[in-house]
Design a protein around this motif. Structure first.
Motif, PDB file in Angstrom:
ATOM      1  N   PRO A   5       0.802  -1.239   0.000  1.00  0.00           N
ATOM      2  CA  PRO A   5       0.000   0.000   0.000  1.00  0.00           C
ATOM      3  C   PRO A   5       0.831   1.284   0.000  1.00  0.00           C
ATOM      4  O   PRO A   5       0.301   2.370  -0.266  1.00  0.00           O
ATOM      5  CB  PRO A   5      -0.808  -0.108   1.299  1.00  0.00           C
ATOM      6  CG  PRO A   5      -0.832  -1.566   1.626  1.00  0.00           C
ATOM      7  CD  PRO A   5       0.488  -2.079   1.172  1.00  0.00           C
ATOM      8  N   LEU A   6       2.137   1.164   0.299  1.00  0.00           N
ATOM      9  CA  LEU A   6       2.994   2.352   0.334  1.00  0.00           C
ATOM     10  C   LEU A   6       3.563   2.712  -1.033  1.00  0.00           C
ATOM     11  O   LEU A   6       4.252   3.726  -1.163  1.00  0.00           O
ATOM     12  CB  LEU A   6       4.157   2.112   1.320  1.00  0.00           C
ATOM     13  CG  LEU A   6       3.754   1.733   2.759  1.00  0.00           C
ATOM     14  CD1 LEU A   6       5.003   1.503   3.606  1.00  0.00           C
ATOM     15  CD2 LEU A   6       2.881   2.813   3.365  1.00  0.00           C
ATOM     16  N   CYS A   7       3.284   1.883  -2.047  1.00  0.00           N
ATOM     17  CA  CYS A   7       3.789   2.169  -3.398  1.00  0.00           C
ATOM     18  C   CYS A   7       3.071   3.391  -3.979  1.00  0.00           C
ATOM     19  O   CYS A   7       1.872   3.594  -3.765  1.00  0.00           O
ATOM     20  CB  CYS A   7       3.590   0.967  -4.314  1.00  0.00           C
ATOM     21  SG  CYS A   7       4.629  -0.437  -3.877  1.00  0.00           S
TER      22      CYS A   7
ATOM     23  N   LEU B 133       4.811  -2.987 -10.143  1.00  0.00           N
ATOM     24  CA  LEU B 133       5.290  -4.374 -10.187  1.00  0.00           C
ATOM     25  C   LEU B 133       6.486  -4.594  -9.278  1.00  0.00           C
ATOM     26  O   LEU B 133       7.010  -5.705  -9.192  1.00  0.00           O
ATOM     27  CB  LEU B 133       5.671  -4.761 -11.623  1.00  0.00           C
ATOM     28  CG  LEU B 133       4.510  -4.937 -12.605  1.00  0.00           C
ATOM     29  CD1 LEU B 133       5.050  -5.233 -14.011  1.00  0.00           C
ATOM     30  CD2 LEU B 133       3.585  -6.049 -12.156  1.00  0.00           C
ATOM     31  N   HIS B 134       6.953  -3.531  -8.601  1.00  0.00           N
ATOM     32  CA  HIS B 134       8.040  -3.612  -7.616  1.00  0.00           C
ATOM     33  C   HIS B 134       9.367  -4.042  -8.263  1.00  0.00           C
ATOM     34  O   HIS B 134      10.155  -4.768  -7.663  1.00  0.00           O
ATOM     35  CB  HIS B 134       7.673  -4.569  -6.477  1.00  0.00           C
ATOM     36  CG  HIS B 134       6.249  -4.462  -6.047  1.00  0.00           C
ATOM     37  ND1 HIS B 134       5.704  -3.299  -5.564  1.00  0.00           N
ATOM     38  CD2 HIS B 134       5.240  -5.380  -6.053  1.00  0.00           C
ATOM     39  CE1 HIS B 134       4.421  -3.500  -5.276  1.00  0.00           C
ATOM     40  NE2 HIS B 134       4.127  -4.745  -5.565  1.00  0.00           N
ATOM     41  N   LEU B 135       9.596  -3.578  -9.479  1.00  0.00           N
ATOM     42  CA  LEU B 135      10.831  -3.911 -10.170  1.00  0.00           C
ATOM     43  C   LEU B 135      11.767  -2.710 -10.229  1.00  0.00           C
ATOM     44  O   LEU B 135      12.885  -2.761  -9.726  1.00  0.00           O
ATOM     45  CB  LEU B 135      10.522  -4.422 -11.587  1.00  0.00           C
ATOM     46  CG  LEU B 135       9.693  -5.709 -11.679  1.00  0.00           C
ATOM     47  CD1 LEU B 135       9.405  -6.066 -13.131  1.00  0.00           C
ATOM     48  CD2 LEU B 135      10.404  -6.857 -10.981  1.00  0.00           C
ATOM     49  N   HIS B 136      11.296  -1.624 -10.871  1.00  0.00           N
ATOM     50  CA  HIS B 136      12.144  -0.430 -11.009  1.00  0.00           C
ATOM     51  C   HIS B 136      11.314   0.848 -10.944  1.00  0.00           C
ATOM     52  O   HIS B 136      11.797   1.925 -11.289  1.00  0.00           O
ATOM     53  CB  HIS B 136      12.909  -0.480 -12.344  1.00  0.00           C
ATOM     54  CG  HIS B 136      12.032  -0.839 -13.509  1.00  0.00           C
ATOM     55  ND1 HIS B 136      11.043  -0.004 -13.991  1.00  0.00           N
ATOM     56  CD2 HIS B 136      11.986  -1.954 -14.263  1.00  0.00           C
ATOM     57  CE1 HIS B 136      10.425  -0.585 -15.008  1.00  0.00           C
ATOM     58  NE2 HIS B 136      10.969  -1.776 -15.198  1.00  0.00           N
ATOM     59  N   GLU B 137      10.058   0.726 -10.491  1.00  0.00           N
ATOM     60  CA  GLU B 137       9.169   1.885 -10.469  1.00  0.00           C
ATOM     61  C   GLU B 137       9.594   2.894  -9.395  1.00  0.00           C
ATOM     62  O   GLU B 137      10.125   2.522  -8.341  1.00  0.00           O
ATOM     63  CB  GLU B 137       7.719   1.434 -10.218  1.00  0.00           C
ATOM     64  CG  GLU B 137       7.110   0.595 -11.324  1.00  0.00           C
ATOM     65  CD  GLU B 137       7.440  -0.873 -11.192  1.00  0.00           C
ATOM     66  OE1 GLU B 137       6.873  -1.676 -11.954  1.00  0.00           O
ATOM     67  OE2 GLU B 137       8.272  -1.233 -10.325  1.00  0.00           O
ATOM     68  N   GLU B 138       9.309   4.146  -9.683  1.00  0.00           N
ATOM     69  CA  GLU B 138       9.600   5.219  -8.727  1.00  0.00           C
ATOM     70  C   GLU B 138       8.624   5.138  -7.541  1.00  0.00           C
ATOM     71  O   GLU B 138       7.452   4.844  -7.708  1.00  0.00           O
ATOM     72  CB  GLU B 138       9.445   6.573  -9.425  1.00  0.00           C
ATOM     73  CG  GLU B 138       9.704   7.769  -8.518  1.00  0.00           C
ATOM     74  CD  GLU B 138       9.398   9.080  -9.217  1.00  0.00           C
ATOM     75  OE1 GLU B 138       9.407  10.131  -8.525  1.00  0.00           O
ATOM     76  OE2 GLU B 138       9.126   9.058 -10.435  1.00  0.00           O
ATOM     77  N   GLY B 139       9.136   5.371  -6.356  1.00  0.00           N
ATOM     78  CA  GLY B 139       8.290   5.412  -5.164  1.00  0.00           C
ATOM     79  C   GLY B 139       7.717   4.054  -4.777  1.00  0.00           C
ATOM     80  O   GLY B 139       6.602   3.984  -4.238  1.00  0.00           O
ATOM     81  N   CYS B 140       8.461   2.991  -4.981  1.00  0.00           N
ATOM     82  CA  CYS B 140       7.987   1.636  -4.673  1.00  0.00           C
ATOM     83  C   CYS B 140       8.250   1.311  -3.200  1.00  0.00           C
ATOM     84  O   CYS B 140       9.396   1.332  -2.743  1.00  0.00           O
ATOM     85  CB  CYS B 140       8.675   0.609  -5.563  1.00  0.00           C
ATOM     86  SG  CYS B 140       8.289  -1.104  -5.141  1.00  0.00           S
TER      87      CYS B 140
END
Length: 377
Positions: free
Chosen positions: A334-336, A342-349
């Protein structure tokens, strides 16, 4: 008094391969024999006169809708016996009835066609209705709805290792062959997907320093999984393992050569299963178990021994679903910043940040990345 819940009746049109027809004549028979009526008697009778090509036969199958949306075929139960598949190989299955009798059964064609997208129509552990034949033979008429399955993807199709179990014993060797934690993670996902409780067995602990195993064992235990360290060679952990298996229906799964059959022989010596050593130069296990077989345990319960795997490709798990099977990710998703992260290279993951702070195991995060990106274990 509560009303009995009834299943919805429905019909299904099933396509059958028409593989017994005579081949179509390649020539124009009418033109060839025009004006020669007597010559018709001399023509070969093994060819079909029609010029039509191969046809598909359709059959309407009636049944009820099962809990998973599958069709539960209507059969004449008065002519059938109920049993459980002890072993299955191709189109032949060994079925045991409640009174201990065993029948070698084939599979009715309509049953095969209803499951044409799966690798096997009947798998070890299935509960079936079959029509007994002369001697100890029979024909499986219906496979009852399954629960508790362990499945993987093989050549784009679902390969169910075993069905109708309530737990899976995931066996990994700490040495010889080397430990593959990524394979453990995939089997844990398959267990949760199939509604099966998972137990992680770290075998061959006599070959390593126990202190070196504690980080992995502790991390899995903190996630809520039962973890047991065993050795078939010196008997370590077998008492606890026996307690975990007693009274349950379990499937044992893991890499080739990790000692699954050796563990079963140590737990139940009368089984006397074939075992083998690890290949000397590849350090990979050799297949000694060729098919899944269900055994009754003398201390209560059943266990299915399965062939070893070297890779395990998940079945019916989408990329955006994988995060849900990693229990430690759940507080951080929920903090993304983005809902479709997808928790790979996204900003603010939030998951990547938790991994960088040590709140998520780097090994588990790396395993997650390999699954999402489609890399082998």
């Amino acid at each position: 008094m509560a009303k009995k819940q009834s299943r919805a009746k429905r019909k299904l049109r099933v396509a059958f391969k028409k593989n017994r027809e005579r081949r179509a004549r390649q020539t124009d028979l009418t033109r060839e024999l025009r004006g020669q009526p007597d010559a018709l008697d001399d023509r070969a009778a093994d060819e079909r006169v029609s010029g039509k090509g191969a046809l598909t036969r359709y059959r309407t199958v009636r049944g009820e809708t099962g809990a998973g949306g599958e069709l539960v075929r209507d059969v004449d139960e008065s002519k059938c016996l109920a049993g459980r598949v002890i072993a299955a190989a191709g189109l032949t299955s060994l079925v045991e009835t409640g009174d201990g009798r065993r029948f070698e059964c084939t599979v009715r064609g309509v049953v095969r066609e209803l499951t044409r997208d799966a690798r096997n129509a009947v798998v070890t552990g299935d509960r079936v209705l079959f029509q007994p034949a002369a001697g100890s033979g029979g024909v499986i008429e219906r496979v009852n709805p399954r629960y508790g399955v362990i499945a993987r993807q093989q050549h784009g199709r679902e390969h169910i290792l075993v069905s109708n179990v309530d737990q899976v014993l995931i066996v990994a060797s700490l040495a010889d062959p080397p430990l593959k934690p990524g394979l453990i993670d995939r089997l844990l996902i398959s267990a949760e997907k199939g509604g099966v409780r998972a137990i992680v067995c770290l075998n061959k602990c006599d070959l390593v320093d126990p202190a070196a195993v504690q980080p992995l064992a502790g991390a899995l235990a903190r996630l809520g999984y039962d973890v047991v360290l065993t050795s078939a060679a010196d008997g370590r952990g077998l008492v606890r393992l026996r307690c975990l298996l007693a009274g349950h229906e379990t499937v044992i799964a893991g890499q080739s050569g990790v000692g699954k059959s050796s563990l079963l022989n140590a737990l139940e010596p009368k089984l006397n299963l074939q075992t083998d050593v690890v290949s000397g130069w590849t350090r990979k296990g050799r297949h000694t178990t060729r098919r899944a077989v269900l055994y009754r345990l003398g201390f209560g319960g059943w266990i299915a021994d399965t062939p070893g795997v070297r890779q395990f490709e998940l079945w019916d798990v989408q990329r955006d679903e994988v995060e849900g099977y990693f229990r430690e990710f759940r507080p951080f998703v929920p903090l993304c910043k983005f809902a479709d992260c997808l928790h790979l290279h996204e900003e603010g993951c939030g998951v990547q940040r938790a991994a960088s702070l040590g709140l998520i195991s780097p090994r588990r995060y790396e395993s997650f990345v390999r699954i999402v990106t489609g890399e082998p274990a």
